[in-house]
Design a protein around this motif. Sequence first.
Motif, PDB file in Angstrom:
ATOM      1  N   LYS A 102       0.682  -1.470   0.462  1.00 35.43           N
ATOM      2  CA  LYS A 102       0.103   0.352  -0.428  1.00 35.43           C
ATOM      3  C   LYS A 102       0.873   1.111  -0.354  1.00 35.43           C
ATOM      4  O   LYS A 102       0.707   2.045  -0.618  1.00 35.43           O
ATOM      5  N   ARG A 103       2.084   1.138   0.983  1.00 32.70           N
ATOM      6  CA  ARG A 103       2.967   1.890   0.816  1.00 32.70           C
ATOM      7  C   ARG A 103       3.127   3.160  -0.389  1.00 32.70           C
ATOM      8  O   ARG A 103       4.067   4.607  -1.215  1.00 32.70           O
ATOM      9  N   LYS A 104       4.405   1.624  -1.711  1.00 31.97           N
ATOM     10  CA  LYS A 104       4.186   1.906  -2.211  1.00 31.97           C
ATOM     11  C   LYS A 104       3.178   2.271  -3.785  1.00 31.97           C
ATOM     12  O   LYS A 104       3.541   3.299  -4.558  1.00 31.97           O
ATOM     13  N   GLU A 105       2.344   2.406  -3.214  1.00 34.88           N
ATOM     14  CA  GLU A 105       0.673   2.654  -3.778  1.00 34.88           C
ATOM     15  C   GLU A 105       0.922   4.160  -3.849  1.00 34.88           C
ATOM     16  O   GLU A 105       1.069   5.194  -4.847  1.00 34.88           O
ATOM     17  N   LEU A 106       1.522   4.360  -3.097  1.00 36.96           N
ATOM     18  CA  LEU A 106       0.637   5.723  -2.382  1.00 36.96           C
ATOM     19  C   LEU A 106       2.359   6.955  -2.890  1.00 36.96           C
ATOM     20  O   LEU A 106       2.063   7.882  -3.019  1.00 36.96           O
ATOM     21  N   VAL A 107       3.474   6.033  -2.661  1.00 32.64           N
ATOM     22  CA  VAL A 107       4.408   6.474  -2.952  1.00 32.64           C
ATOM     23  C   VAL A 107       4.773   7.042  -3.904  1.00 32.64           C
ATOM     24  O   VAL A 107       5.017   7.839  -5.042  1.00 32.64           O
ATOM     25  N   ASP A 108       4.069   5.884  -5.465  1.00 28.82           N
ATOM     26  CA  ASP A 108       4.152   6.079  -6.684  1.00 28.82           C
ATOM     27  C   ASP A 108       3.075   7.062  -7.122  1.00 28.82           C
ATOM     28  O   ASP A 108       3.207   8.172  -7.957  1.00 28.82           O
ATOM     29  N   VAL A 109       1.875   7.313  -6.273  1.00 29.33           N
ATOM     30  CA  VAL A 109       1.021   8.552  -6.474  1.00 29.33           C
ATOM     31  C   VAL A 109       2.075   9.922  -6.348  1.00 29.33           C
ATOM     32  O   VAL A 109       1.600  11.133  -6.662  1.00 29.33           O
ATOM     33  N   TYR A 110       2.735   9.831  -5.316  1.00 28.56           N
ATOM     34  CA  TYR A 110       3.462  11.308  -4.416  1.00 28.56           C
ATOM     35  C   TYR A 110       4.238  11.986  -5.954  1.00 28.56           C
ATOM     36  O   TYR A 110       4.434  13.055  -5.733  1.00 28.56           O
TER      37      TYR A 110
ATOM     38  N   PRO B 146       3.663  12.789   4.811  1.00 26.38           N
ATOM     39  CA  PRO B 146       3.111  11.109   5.823  1.00 26.38           C
ATOM     40  C   PRO B 146       2.727  10.177   4.409  1.00 26.38           C
ATOM     41  O   PRO B 146       2.324  10.414   3.710  1.00 26.38           O
ATOM     42  N   LEU B 147       3.276   9.217   5.621  1.00 20.80           N
ATOM     43  CA  LEU B 147       3.159   8.263   4.685  1.00 20.80           C
ATOM     44  C   LEU B 147       3.153   7.072   5.214  1.00 20.80           C
ATOM     45  O   LEU B 147       4.065   6.688   6.457  1.00 20.80           O
ATOM     46  N   TYR B 148       1.531   6.179   5.304  1.00 20.19           N
ATOM     47  CA  TYR B 148       1.686   4.901   6.309  1.00 20.19           C
ATOM     48  C   TYR B 148       0.815   4.260   5.351  1.00 20.19           C
ATOM     49  O   TYR B 148      -0.268   5.253   5.250  1.00 20.19           O
ATOM     50  N   GLY B 149       0.405   3.124   5.526  1.00 19.12           N
ATOM     51  CA  GLY B 149      -0.749   2.205   4.311  1.00 19.12           C
ATOM     52  C   GLY B 149      -2.334   2.733   4.785  1.00 19.12           C
ATOM     53  O   GLY B 149      -2.845   2.250   4.048  1.00 19.12           O
ATOM     54  N   GLU B 150      -2.505   3.044   6.072  1.00 18.97           N
ATOM     55  CA  GLU B 150      -4.022   3.494   6.540  1.00 18.97           C
ATOM     56  C   GLU B 150      -4.539   4.503   5.678  1.00 18.97           C
ATOM     57  O   GLU B 150      -5.966   5.205   5.067  1.00 18.97           O
ATOM     58  N   LEU B 151      -3.347   5.691   4.902  1.00 13.23           N
ATOM     59  CA  LEU B 151      -3.852   6.418   4.313  1.00 13.23           C
ATOM     60  C   LEU B 151      -4.881   6.052   2.766  1.00 13.23           C
ATOM     61  O   LEU B 151      -4.201   5.265   2.409  1.00 13.23           O
ATOM     62  N   SER B 152      -5.488   7.137   2.282  1.00  8.41           N
ATOM     63  CA  SER B 152      -6.160   6.580   0.533  1.00  8.41           C
ATOM     64  C   SER B 152      -5.246   7.773   0.274  1.00  8.41           C
ATOM     65  O   SER B 152      -4.512   8.604   0.366  1.00  8.41           O
ATOM     66  N   ILE B 153      -5.819   7.049  -1.490  1.00 10.36           N
ATOM     67  CA  ILE B 153      -4.843   7.626  -2.196  1.00 10.36           C
ATOM     68  C   ILE B 153      -5.079   9.339  -2.422  1.00 10.36           C
ATOM     69  O   ILE B 153      -4.694  10.390  -2.369  1.00 10.36           O
ATOM     70  N   ASP B 154      -6.310   9.123  -2.332  1.00  8.92           N
ATOM     71  CA  ASP B 154      -6.606  11.038  -2.101  1.00  8.92           C
ATOM     72  C   ASP B 154      -6.237  11.876  -0.847  1.00  8.92           C
ATOM     73  O   ASP B 154      -6.182  12.646  -1.177  1.00  8.92           O
ATOM     74  N   ASP B 155      -6.597  11.410  -0.302  1.00  6.23           N
ATOM     75  CA  ASP B 155      -5.656  11.795   0.826  1.00  6.23           C
ATOM     76  C   ASP B 155      -3.842  12.417   0.445  1.00  6.23           C
ATOM     77  O   ASP B 155      -4.130  13.678   0.355  1.00  6.23           O
ATOM     78  N   VAL B 156      -3.597  11.622  -0.338  1.00  6.11           N
ATOM     79  CA  VAL B 156      -1.842  12.067  -0.472  1.00  6.11           C
ATOM     80  C   VAL B 156      -2.229  12.919  -1.903  1.00  6.11           C
ATOM     81  O   VAL B 156      -1.774  13.796  -2.212  1.00  6.11           O
ATOM     82  N   GLU B 157      -3.390  12.880  -2.477  1.00  3.23           N
ATOM     83  CA  GLU B 157      -3.757  13.455  -4.072  1.00  3.23           C
ATOM     84  C   GLU B 157      -3.562  15.517  -3.382  1.00  3.23           C
ATOM     85  O   GLU B 157      -3.061  15.577  -3.716  1.00  3.23           O
ATOM     86  N   LYS B 158      -4.245  15.211  -1.764  1.00  4.03           N
ATOM     87  CA  LYS B 158      -5.020  16.264  -1.573  1.00  4.03           C
ATOM     88  C   LYS B 158      -3.637  17.078  -0.914  1.00  4.03           C
ATOM     89  O   LYS B 158      -3.458  18.036  -0.991  1.00  4.03           O
TER      90      LYS B 158
END
Length: 381
Positions: free
Chosen positions: A258-266, A358-370
């Motif tokens: 999940k973290r990798k997904e979020l990092v890809d968005v960042y 911020p980075l942790y598995g519970e964050l959503s992709i929408d959170d990272v987008e915002k």
Amino acid sequence: MKKLRIDSFPEPVYITRPLLPNMSHVVKKLEDIWKSRQITNNGLQHKIFEERLVDILKAPYLSLFNNGTTALMTASRVLKLSGEVITTPFTFSATPHSLTWNHIEPVFCDIDPVTMNIDANKIESAITNRTTGILAVHAFGIPCDVSAIQEIANKYGLKIIYDAAHAFGVEVNGVGIGNYGDITMISFHATKLFHTAEGGVLICSDKDTKDYIDIFKNSGMKNEENIGMFPGINGKMNEIQAALGLLILDLVEEDMRKRKELVDVYRSRLKDIEGISFQKDMIGMRYNNACFVIRIDEEKFGKSRDCIYSEYKKYNVFTRKYYSPLCSEYPHYRNLPSSDHRNLPVAIKVVKQVLSLPLYGELSIDDVEKICDILIEMRNV
Ligand code: T4K
């Protein structure tokens, strides 16, 4: 700065949130421990946890601790370091403090401008006839130049400790991060990718060193008969920590995904923003995505790191300026010869630029987008 047209997060978004198992699983584990009445000192949970970690971390030998700081303090003792040890100023306080607790002088060496780890090209010039070791940090879990550091250590007969506090599960060319140097410490603090609330581990390459570490962290006792073998410390992990660790081990791979997904968005949102840069994956490295650190070039971005850090708070986003200030700026260390600014030009520049998002598995992709939207908008106002 003018308020942006973006709503604040309704709840605070912190730099991290601990990965936690289902409560009913915890209760079941606690029931087992309660029945056994063995709550610390090498119980069953501890034994199983150690065995599982050997496989997961691809580590030859390891020893569990009650926290990463005690583990680091023990590592210097076990390797009999003294005099001066070369280290980085760009780290958490526990790194140099673990030396100071052992009456060793930390000698700060400048860092590499890309990896932000100790600059292997600058280590040799810091060596004196009092130097006994190198305490390098895989900052944010990104590996140091382990080959270059090993070459220097071999040439001068120095020991190497790696502070790999953030590097759980990191591999270099398929080799677990704990296989480099003489001893490696990984922290299992609640703020880490993998944790046991508080905890840590020392990894070493041979059984004799493991046995020595085990005695050392058990107040210097081998068993009932052999007491006071060394001036040890109580660094033991208890059964409840070990049980929590076992439950979290079952969740950590998925969390990393999940973290990798979020990092890809960042990365994809921030890659073309002038004045913002971040670390790329290194060839051969299996990164754990423990952290996502950006660097802000104030001139190009138009706002300073400190300004961005404060602005984010208005949107309920709590970023962190890890590792600011440099350890060489602490009152306790600032008068050391190696803390002279002329010795640390890169670290002094980098420490004003870094911001952990911020980075942790519970964050959503929408959170990272915002979080990205806020940063991008900040540049435009
Ligand atoms: N070497 C290095 C390179 C290290 O980074 C560290 C530890 C060590 C050695 C020593 O290892 P340990 O002895 O700690 O095992 C944190 C941690 O306390 C520390 O473990 C960590 N490095 C350091 C980088 O960060 P703080 O004071 O920044 O954490 P804190 O309490 O402000 O937490 C940050 C955010 O995390 C909070 O705003 C909310 C969230 N959080 C935190 C905790 C503790 C939670 O949601 N739940 C929690 O239980 O130091």
